[in-house]
Scaffold this motif. Structure first.
Motif, PDB file in Angstrom:
ATOM      1  N   VAL A  70      48.686  49.030  53.616  1.00 10.11           N
ATOM      2  CA  VAL A  70      48.002  48.004  52.742  1.00 10.11           C
ATOM      3  C   VAL A  70      47.489  47.277  53.704  1.00 10.11           C
ATOM      4  N   THR A  71      46.218  46.780  53.871  1.00  4.42           N
ATOM      5  CA  THR A  71      45.209  45.905  54.588  1.00  4.42           C
ATOM      6  C   THR A  71      45.054  44.458  53.850  1.00  4.42           C
ATOM      7  N   ASP A  72      45.087  44.464  55.149  1.00  6.70           N
ATOM      8  CA  ASP A  72      45.524  42.384  54.899  1.00  6.70           C
ATOM      9  C   ASP A  72      44.423  42.091  53.497  1.00  6.70           C
ATOM     10  N   GLU A  73      42.725  42.831  53.859  1.00  4.41           N
ATOM     11  CA  GLU A  73      41.651  41.987  53.057  1.00  4.41           C
ATOM     12  C   GLU A  73      41.832  42.277  51.807  1.00  4.41           C
ATOM     13  N   GLU A  74      42.498  43.637  51.155  1.00  5.09           N
ATOM     14  CA  GLU A  74      43.011  43.397  49.885  1.00  5.09           C
ATOM     15  C   GLU A  74      43.520  42.861  49.269  1.00  5.09           C
ATOM     16  N   GLU A  75      43.535  42.674  48.043  1.00  2.00           N
ATOM     17  CA  GLU A  75      43.777  41.772  47.150  1.00  2.00           C
ATOM     18  C   GLU A  75      44.416  42.477  45.957  1.00  2.00           C
ATOM     19  N   TYR A  76      46.278  41.563  45.614  1.00  2.18           N
ATOM     20  CA  TYR A  76      47.185  41.920  44.406  1.00  2.18           C
ATOM     21  C   TYR A  76      46.486  40.670  43.335  1.00  2.18           C
ATOM     22  N   PRO A  77      46.479  41.299  41.849  1.00  3.06           N
ATOM     23  CA  PRO A  77      46.739  41.085  40.942  1.00  3.06           C
ATOM     24  C   PRO A  77      47.921  39.397  40.785  1.00  3.06           C
ATOM     25  N   PHE A  78      49.622  40.362  41.270  1.00  7.48           N
ATOM     26  CA  PHE A  78      50.187  39.586  40.934  1.00  7.48           C
ATOM     27  C   PHE A  78      51.047  38.896  43.005  1.00  7.48           C
ATOM     28  N   PRO A  79      50.371  37.693  43.126  1.00  8.80           N
ATOM     29  CA  PRO A  79      50.631  37.246  43.615  1.00  8.80           C
ATOM     30  C   PRO A  79      51.899  36.933  44.094  1.00  8.80           C
ATOM     31  N   ALA A  80      53.343  37.112  43.483  1.00 10.02           N
ATOM     32  CA  ALA A  80      54.095  36.930  43.878  1.00 10.02           C
ATOM     33  C   ALA A  80      54.810  38.855  44.533  1.00 10.02           C
ATOM     34  N   LEU A  81      54.152  39.360  43.824  1.00 13.40           N
ATOM     35  CA  LEU A  81      54.562  41.182  44.852  1.00 13.40           C
ATOM     36  C   LEU A  81      54.060  41.169  45.652  1.00 13.40           C
ATOM     37  N   LEU A 115      33.635  45.193  42.702  1.00 10.61           N
ATOM     38  CA  LEU A 115      33.089  43.549  43.657  1.00 10.61           C
ATOM     39  C   LEU A 115      31.465  43.880  43.533  1.00 10.61           C
ATOM     40  N   ASN A 116      31.274  45.388  43.702  1.00 16.53           N
ATOM     41  CA  ASN A 116      29.510  45.588  44.004  1.00 16.53           C
ATOM     42  C   ASN A 116      29.254  45.778  42.952  1.00 16.53           C
ATOM     43  N   ALA A 117      30.031  46.666  41.525  1.00 14.63           N
ATOM     44  CA  ALA A 117      29.681  46.921  39.810  1.00 14.63           C
ATOM     45  C   ALA A 117      28.910  45.798  39.615  1.00 14.63           C
ATOM     46  N   ARG A 118      30.102  44.185  39.715  1.00 12.19           N
ATOM     47  CA  ARG A 118      29.823  43.343  39.483  1.00 12.19           C
ATOM     48  C   ARG A 118      28.307  42.770  40.029  1.00 12.19           C
ATOM     49  N   LYS A 119      28.284  42.664  41.227  1.00 15.54           N
ATOM     50  CA  LYS A 119      27.091  42.289  42.004  1.00 15.54           C
ATOM     51  C   LYS A 119      25.741  43.012  41.826  1.00 15.54           C
ATOM     52  N   LEU A 120      26.206  43.981  41.268  1.00 13.71           N
ATOM     53  CA  LEU A 120      24.642  44.791  40.698  1.00 13.71           C
ATOM     54  C   LEU A 120      24.812  44.684  39.051  1.00 13.71           C
ATOM     55  N   GLU A 121      26.477  44.555  38.628  1.00 16.24           N
ATOM     56  CA  GLU A 121      25.009  43.967  36.891  1.00 16.24           C
ATOM     57  C   GLU A 121      24.696  42.903  37.183  1.00 16.24           C
TER      58      GLU A 121
END
Length: 165
Positions: A70-81, A115-121
């Motif tokens: 896992v890279t540090d730049e990836e985010e997780y939906p559950f910070p506790a995990l 993120l890219n899909a949201r930006k494009l939208e």
């Protein structure tokens, strides 16, 4: 006579109770026998162990190692995990050094893709809004010109009417 009646009733109740105990014992024995027979049937069923080739084991290990990194730049939906994932990743890195697993085939880009899909939208919506805004502006100008022309025609008509008088 009452004593005799009571004795008979007591004897009937005792015999009925004894028969119930015997029935309960027989039911328990039947249940035990049924369970034993089911266990014997299951024991007869032999499950063949799946033979996995060395190549498949290596492929599976590579995939597990790839998804565990896992890279540090990836985010997780559950910070506790996040702490548990980092701990497991560190353990896996210690067990499987990168040189033995080979370079990763690709990087997990799910977050970037979303993120890219949201930006494009957002860009598409912004462009549509600008087009609509321009069309509304042009329509207002047309309406303004049409209103002005109607006023001029009405003015000419009233001037003609006054001249005729």
């Amino acid at each position: 006579e009452e004593d005799l009646l009571n004795d008979v009733c007591r004897e009937v109740v005792e015999r009925w109770s004894d028969s119930q105990v015997v029935d309960a014992k027989e039911e328990k024995e039947d249940e035990v026998q049924a369970i034993a027979s089911m266990m014997e049937k299951q024991a007869r069923i032999v499950v063949k162990p799946k033979e996995v080739s060395q190549e498949e084991k290596q492929r599976k290990a590579a995939l597990l190692a790839q998804y565990a990194n896992v890279t540090d730049e990836e985010e997780y939906p559950f910070p506790a995990l996040l702490g548990a994932v980092r701990h497991n990743t560190n353990l896996l890195k210690q067990q499987c050094p990168p040189s033995s697993a080979g370079p990763a085939l690709f990087r997990n880009t799910n977050v970037e893709d979303v993120l890219n899909a949201r930006k494009l939208e957002r860009e598409l919506l912004r462009d549509e809004f600008q087009k609509k805004k321009e069309q509304d502006r042009l329509q207002r100008e047309k309406d303004k010109l049409a209103k002005q022309e109607r006023k001029e025609k009405e003015k000419k008509r009233t001037q003609k009417g006054e001249r005729k008088r």
